[in-house]
Design a protein around this motif. Structure first.
Motif, PDB file in Angstrom:
ATOM      1  N   UNK A   1       0.842  -1.191   0.000  1.00 55.33           N
ATOM      2  CA  UNK A   1       0.000   0.000   0.000  1.00 55.33           C
ATOM      3  C   UNK A   1       0.883   1.250   0.000  1.00 55.33           C
ATOM      4  N   UNK A   2       0.471   2.231  -0.776  1.00 57.50           N
ATOM      5  CA  UNK A   2       1.204   3.492  -0.870  1.00 57.50           C
ATOM      6  C   UNK A   2       0.520   4.547  -0.016  1.00 57.50           C
ATOM      7  N   UNK A   3       1.301   5.291   0.751  1.00 55.19           N
ATOM      8  CA  UNK A   3       0.779   6.396   1.546  1.00 55.19           C
ATOM      9  C   UNK A   3       1.362   7.703   1.042  1.00 55.19           C
ATOM     10  N   UNK A   4       0.479   8.663   0.788  1.00 58.79           N
ATOM     11  CA  UNK A   4       0.899  10.032   0.514  1.00 58.79           C
ATOM     12  C   UNK A   4       1.012  10.716   1.873  1.00 58.79           C
ATOM     13  N   UNK A   5       2.242  10.889   2.360  1.00 52.88           N
ATOM     14  CA  UNK A   5       2.444  11.419   3.703  1.00 52.88           C
ATOM     15  C   UNK A   5       2.134  12.905   3.799  1.00 52.88           C
ATOM     16  N   UNK A   6       2.086  13.612   2.670  1.00 59.48           N
ATOM     17  CA  UNK A   6       1.736  15.020   2.666  1.00 59.48           C
ATOM     18  C   UNK A   6       0.252  15.215   2.952  1.00 59.48           C
ATOM     19  N   UNK A   7      -0.576  14.368   2.347  1.00 63.20           N
ATOM     20  CA  UNK A   7      -2.024  14.498   2.463  1.00 63.20           C
ATOM     21  C   UNK A   7      -2.648  13.458   3.386  1.00 63.20           C
ATOM     22  N   UNK A   8      -1.871  12.463   3.784  1.00 66.79           N
ATOM     23  CA  UNK A   8      -2.391  11.432   4.668  1.00 66.79           C
ATOM     24  C   UNK A   8      -3.392  10.510   4.000  1.00 66.79           C
ATOM     25  N   UNK A   9      -3.205  10.237   2.710  1.00 61.05           N
ATOM     26  CA  UNK A   9      -4.126   9.386   1.967  1.00 61.05           C
ATOM     27  C   UNK A   9      -3.397   8.169   1.405  1.00 61.05           C
ATOM     28  N   UNK A  10      -4.189   7.161   1.026  1.00 57.60           N
ATOM     29  CA  UNK A  10      -3.624   5.910   0.517  1.00 57.60           C
ATOM     30  C   UNK A  10      -4.297   5.556  -0.805  1.00 57.60           C
ATOM     31  N   UNK A  11      -3.807   6.110  -1.895  1.00 55.77           N
ATOM     32  CA  UNK A  11      -4.441   5.920  -3.204  1.00 55.77           C
ATOM     33  C   UNK A  11      -4.342   4.482  -3.702  1.00 55.77           C
ATOM     34  N   UNK A 226       2.202  10.861 -10.280  1.00 58.80           N
ATOM     35  CA  UNK A 226       3.616  10.881  -9.913  1.00 58.80           C
ATOM     36  C   UNK A 226       4.380  11.938 -10.705  1.00 58.80           C
ATOM     37  N   UNK A 227       3.735  12.494 -11.709  1.00 60.14           N
ATOM     38  CA  UNK A 227       4.403  13.481 -12.566  1.00 60.14           C
ATOM     39  C   UNK A 227       4.721  14.753 -11.785  1.00 60.14           C
ATOM     40  N   UNK A 228       5.989  15.165 -11.836  1.00 58.59           N
ATOM     41  CA  UNK A 228       6.492  16.375 -11.192  1.00 58.59           C
ATOM     42  C   UNK A 228       6.407  16.318  -9.665  1.00 58.59           C
ATOM     43  N   UNK A 229       6.362  15.111  -9.121  1.00 55.54           N
ATOM     44  CA  UNK A 229       6.475  14.950  -7.669  1.00 55.54           C
ATOM     45  C   UNK A 229       7.923  14.563  -7.385  1.00 55.54           C
ATOM     46  N   UNK A 230       8.688  15.500  -6.862  1.00 55.16           N
ATOM     47  CA  UNK A 230      10.106  15.276  -6.622  1.00 55.16           C
ATOM     48  C   UNK A 230      10.437  15.124  -5.131  1.00 55.16           C
ATOM     49  N   UNK A 231       9.571  15.619  -4.263  1.00 53.58           N
ATOM     50  CA  UNK A 231       9.817  15.519  -2.828  1.00 53.58           C
ATOM     51  C   UNK A 231       9.521  14.106  -2.319  1.00 53.58           C
ATOM     52  N   UNK A 232      10.141  13.706  -1.190  1.00 53.58           N
ATOM     53  CA  UNK A 232       9.937  12.359  -0.633  1.00 53.58           C
ATOM     54  C   UNK A 232       8.652  12.283   0.183  1.00 53.58           C
ATOM     55  N   UNK A 233       7.511  12.292  -0.519  1.00 46.77           N
ATOM     56  CA  UNK A 233       6.219  12.322   0.191  1.00 46.77           C
ATOM     57  C   UNK A 233       5.514  10.968   0.186  1.00 46.77           C
ATOM     58  N   UNK A 234       6.158   9.931  -0.353  1.00 44.73           N
ATOM     59  CA  UNK A 234       5.503   8.635  -0.446  1.00 44.73           C
ATOM     60  C   UNK A 234       6.155   7.608   0.469  1.00 44.73           C
ATOM     61  N   UNK A 235       5.322   6.733   1.019  1.00 47.31           N
ATOM     62  CA  UNK A 235       5.808   5.578   1.757  1.00 47.31           C
ATOM     63  C   UNK A 235       5.140   4.337   1.191  1.00 47.31           C
ATOM     64  N   UNK A 236       5.946   3.416   0.705  1.00 46.93           N
ATOM     65  CA  UNK A 236       5.426   2.161   0.192  1.00 46.93           C
ATOM     66  C   UNK A 236       5.465   1.160   1.344  1.00 46.93           C
TER      67      UNK A 236
END
Length: 243
Positions: A1-11, A226-236
């Motif tokens: 599962x992938x977590x967007x740590x910036x928004x707190x969501x799991x797409x 994922x396009x133009x997302x360069x910051x480390x905002x994801x957790x797999x």
């Protein structure tokens, strides 16, 4: 599962549209998913999953991701020569919608997106957290880059505070009956003079008229560009590492 740590969501769906060097997180997320243990999900009777691919050499990457989950999409356009996005994608989608009997449809581009988990979970999130009838992926840039499109999308209050604020046509989920009406309008919409092959240009022309019944996943609850997302905002989560 992938977590967007910036928004707190799991797409559920990730989409790496455009040039691959603009999506630096894509290889690690894609490879991490396919290296994970295959699953055996049951098809959700509420949902039909479609994708678009004219490649006859084998399954596209979105097909492969569903296969990894024990599922298979309906593939539209297999073998179509001289593919034109603004022509074939809307017309084939509309044709498919005429025969789909499930209550919901999920449409995802074939060559640059994967499903990270059972897409039936997207229906649960869509029902619980959205009031619209059709929800599109959110991108970080406005394309086609026209003032009329950008001005409207900047005016949408839901987009405020999110870096993901522009409609992207590469992934969407909606109620089937409504989708029939909307994609009939898309198929009838004149092409943009400057971008005649752009299917997204058709969608952008219609968006102001159909909003808020048509909306965008501004907080990446179902779809993650994922396009133009360069910051480390994801957790797999399968590897418990920041990427």
């Amino acid at each position: 599962m992938l977590t967007n740590t910036l928004l707190g969501t799991q797409p559920t769906i990730v989409h790496a549209q455009g040039q691959q060097d603009a999506s630096p997180h894509w290889p690690e997320i894609r490879n991490g998913f396919f290296e994970s243990q295959p699953q055996t999900c049951s098809p959700d009777p509420r949902l039909t999953v479609i994708t678009w691919s004219n490649d006859t050499s084998g399954p596209c990457i979105f097909e492969q991701s569903l296969n990894h989950l024990g599922l298979a999409p309906s593939v539209l356009g297999r073998g179509v020569e001289e593919w034109v996005n603004s022509i074939h994608k809307p017309t084939l989608t509309l044709e498919a919608l005429q025969t789909i009997s499930s209550n919901y449809v999920l449409g995802v581009d074939g060559f640059d997106a994967i499903a990270l988990r059972d897409p039936g979970q997207a229906v649960d999130v869509f029902d619980a957290e959205f009031s619209c009838d059709l929800l599109f992926n959110a991108g970080k840039v406005c394309w086609p880059d026209l003032d009329v499109f950008r001005d409207f999308e900047h005016s949408v209050s839901e987009a405020a505070g999110s870096p993901f604020r522009y409609l992207n046509g590469g992934a969407w989920i909606g109620r089937t009956e409504f989708c029939r009406e909307f994609f009939a309008a898309v198929a009838a919409q004149p092409q943009l003079d400057a971008w005649p092959s752009s299917e997204q240009g058709l969608l952008k022309q219609l968006f102001p008229e159909w909003y808020p019944n048509v909306s965008v996943d501004y907080r990446c609850r179902i779809f993650q560009t994922l396009q133009y997302v360069f910051d480390p905002i994801f957790r797999l989560d399968t590897r418990c590492a920041e990427i």
